[in-house]
Motif scaffolding. Sequence first.
Motif, mmCIF file in Angstrom:
data_model
loop_
_atom_site.group_PDB
_atom_site.id
_atom_site.type_symbol
_atom_site.label_atom_id
_atom_site.label_comp_id
_atom_site.label_asym_id
_atom_site.label_seq_id
_atom_site.Cartn_x
_atom_site.Cartn_y
_atom_site.Cartn_z
ATOM 1 N N GLN A 198 -41.684 7.212 -34.106
ATOM 2 C CA GLN A 198 -40.403 6.776 -34.681
ATOM 3 C C GLN A 198 -39.572 5.993 -33.672
ATOM 4 N N PHE A 199 -40.212 5.557 -32.603
ATOM 5 C CA PHE A 199 -39.496 4.821 -31.564
ATOM 6 C C PHE A 199 -40.465 3.883 -30.857
ATOM 7 N N GLY A 200 -40.106 2.618 -30.769
ATOM 8 C CA GLY A 200 -40.961 1.670 -30.073
ATOM 9 C C GLY A 200 -40.530 0.248 -30.337
ATOM 10 N N ILE A 201 -41.411 -0.667 -29.982
ATOM 11 C CA ILE A 201 -41.166 -2.096 -30.167
ATOM 12 C C ILE A 201 -42.362 -2.693 -30.894
ATOM 13 N N GLU A 202 -42.110 -3.375 -31.993
ATOM 14 C CA GLU A 202 -43.147 -4.110 -32.719
ATOM 15 C C GLU A 202 -42.569 -5.466 -33.093
ATOM 16 N N LEU A 203 -42.854 -6.463 -32.259
ATOM 17 C CA LEU A 203 -42.315 -7.809 -32.463
ATOM 18 C C LEU A 203 -43.368 -8.854 -32.122
ATOM 19 N N ILE A 245 -29.987 1.763 -31.303
ATOM 20 C CA ILE A 245 -30.343 3.153 -31.556
ATOM 21 C C ILE A 245 -29.501 3.720 -32.703
ATOM 22 N N ILE A 246 -28.209 3.408 -32.702
ATOM 23 C CA ILE A 246 -27.335 3.886 -33.778
ATOM 24 C C ILE A 246 -27.783 3.318 -35.122
ATOM 25 N N PHE A 247 -28.202 2.044 -35.145
ATOM 26 C CA PHE A 247 -28.738 1.451 -36.379
ATOM 27 C C PHE A 247 -29.973 2.221 -36.841
ATOM 28 N N GLY A 248 -30.861 2.540 -35.890
ATOM 29 C CA GLY A 248 -32.077 3.266 -36.243
ATOM 30 C C GLY A 248 -31.810 4.654 -36.776
ATOM 31 N N LEU A 249 -30.751 5.298 -36.260
ATOM 32 C CA LEU A 249 -30.421 6.649 -36.690
ATOM 33 C C LEU A 249 -29.686 6.676 -38.027
ATOM 34 N N THR A 250 -29.241 5.523 -38.488
ATOM 35 C CA THR A 250 -28.520 5.447 -39.763
ATOM 36 C C THR A 250 -29.332 4.664 -40.795
ATOM 37 N N ARG A 251 -29.437 3.377 -40.620
ATOM 38 C CA ARG A 251 -30.153 2.529 -41.586
ATOM 39 C C ARG A 251 -31.668 2.552 -41.383
ATOM 40 N N GLY A 252 -32.113 2.754 -40.160
ATOM 41 C CA GLY A 252 -33.540 2.623 -39.854
ATOM 42 C C GLY A 252 -34.427 3.634 -40.527
ATOM 43 N N ARG A 253 -33.889 4.801 -40.860
ATOM 44 C CA ARG A 253 -34.720 5.856 -41.447
ATOM 45 C C ARG A 253 -35.251 5.483 -42.822
ATOM 46 N N LEU A 305 -36.698 13.310 -34.199
ATOM 47 C CA LEU A 305 -35.715 12.235 -34.113
ATOM 48 C C LEU A 305 -35.192 11.943 -35.517
ATOM 49 N N LYS A 306 -33.877 11.949 -35.678
ATOM 50 C CA LYS A 306 -33.297 11.844 -37.016
ATOM 51 C C LYS A 306 -33.115 10.392 -37.451
ATOM 52 N N GLY A 307 -34.169 9.649 -37.342
ATOM 53 C CA GLY A 307 -34.149 8.247 -37.742
ATOM 54 C C GLY A 307 -35.358 7.540 -37.183
ATOM 55 N N ARG A 308 -35.307 6.223 -37.202
ATOM 56 C CA ARG A 308 -36.400 5.414 -36.674
ATOM 57 C C ARG A 308 -35.824 4.219 -35.929
ATOM 58 N N ILE A 309 -36.414 3.926 -34.775
ATOM 59 C CA ILE A 309 -35.921 2.847 -33.932
ATOM 60 C C ILE A 309 -37.096 1.942 -33.576
ATOM 61 N N THR A 322 -32.633 13.247 -30.135
ATOM 62 C CA THR A 322 -31.662 12.210 -30.484
ATOM 63 C C THR A 322 -30.681 11.984 -29.338
ATOM 64 N N SER A 323 -30.164 13.053 -28.762
ATOM 65 C CA SER A 323 -29.230 12.935 -27.641
ATOM 66 C C SER A 323 -29.900 12.294 -26.435
#
Length: 394
Positions: free
Chosen positions: A332-337, A119-127, A374-378, A69-70
């Motif tokens: 839990q990390f990447g780009i899908e658009l 990233i902060i959104f992913g670590l909070t709402r994204g999970r 990773l404590k969430g998803r981005i 996460t850091s």
Amino acid sequence: MAKRLLLILMLFVIGDAYFFQAFTTVIHTPFLYKIYWYLDVLLLIGVFTLIFLRQQGKDIQRLAGDLVTSFLIVFIPKLPAFPILLAEDLVRLLQGFPPRSIYLSEFVLVLALLIVLIIIFGLTRGRHLYRVREEVLSFPDLPDAFDGFKITQISDIHSGSLSDVNGVRKGIALANAQDGDLLLFTGDLVNNRAVEMESWISDFTSLKAPFGKYSVLGNHDYGDYTQWDSVELKASNLIRLKEIHGEMGFQLLMNESISIRKGDASIALIGVENWGKGGFHQYGDLSKATSGLSSDSFNILMSHDPSHWDHVTLDHEKHVHLTLAGHTHGMQFGIELFGFKWSPIQYFYEQWAGLYQKQGKYLYVNRGFGYHGLKGRIGVWPEITVITLKKSIS
């Protein structure tokens, strides 16, 4: 794998060096320069400490999650500086290498700030930003009675990481709302220990499917990544984990197959224990699991690790029409658009998220329900998969 890790590390170092140039172009405070490098040095110390503890056989999963996460917060926002400022350097080279443009450096800093917010959104709402992904697959040999049969798949719950009861219940409700005929769970119920799942049993028991709920084990379910006081304790942990599957209403398939019947017709559901490449245990035995199947049966396989598909399933003597897997989490990390899909995990797994087809056989890799490390998803959000089987004209 070591070469790929080295390449990724080199990219981070180069990105960091370029970002520092933008940083010093805009900000002229030497004290902040020291803070900048202190953070980098602390992270490197953390990485080497992690490697040392792992070699000592210590339980490092919580520390690894904090470090990952850091690492994302500190390094990922800096990466875009590399291509942007490299392009500027090429222009500066033709112009006699004048000072960097302060406007371009300001743009790099603003872009980095935007990435930090994502990233902060992913670590909070994204999970718990669950997404339903639907596929319709057609087969000429699908029994007529199963035309339109709907399978709901979830994977990688990782209950030891879960903390938000309302968020988890939102995902469970969304899975039930798909009205699947069959519900399949493709492994990693826990991070390490069966006790992690105890408080979640009643919630996941509420998952419903008229043709039943079935599951397999993932690599984390065996308790291989934590220290045990004795071999007996580790064995009893696995026994308890298997009991929990039953208490939630799931039939756990351990290198075996069962028939899903609809009227006079049937399809075979196969479940194997975990089988993975690159140092993962290979408990799965597809030959044993399919030994009682006829040569013309329609076969669906649950196998936690997608590498099993390429290395075993594709060329197996029994034709497996559809394999359902998980394991990768899409990192839990990447780009899908807009149809574009990228994650660092693709440099380690050829099949890492979504639908794949080879030799007339399909593999679907679920991105996971929970999260680990990773404590969430981005960018790669938690997933509920819905696959509808259709009869095609041969």
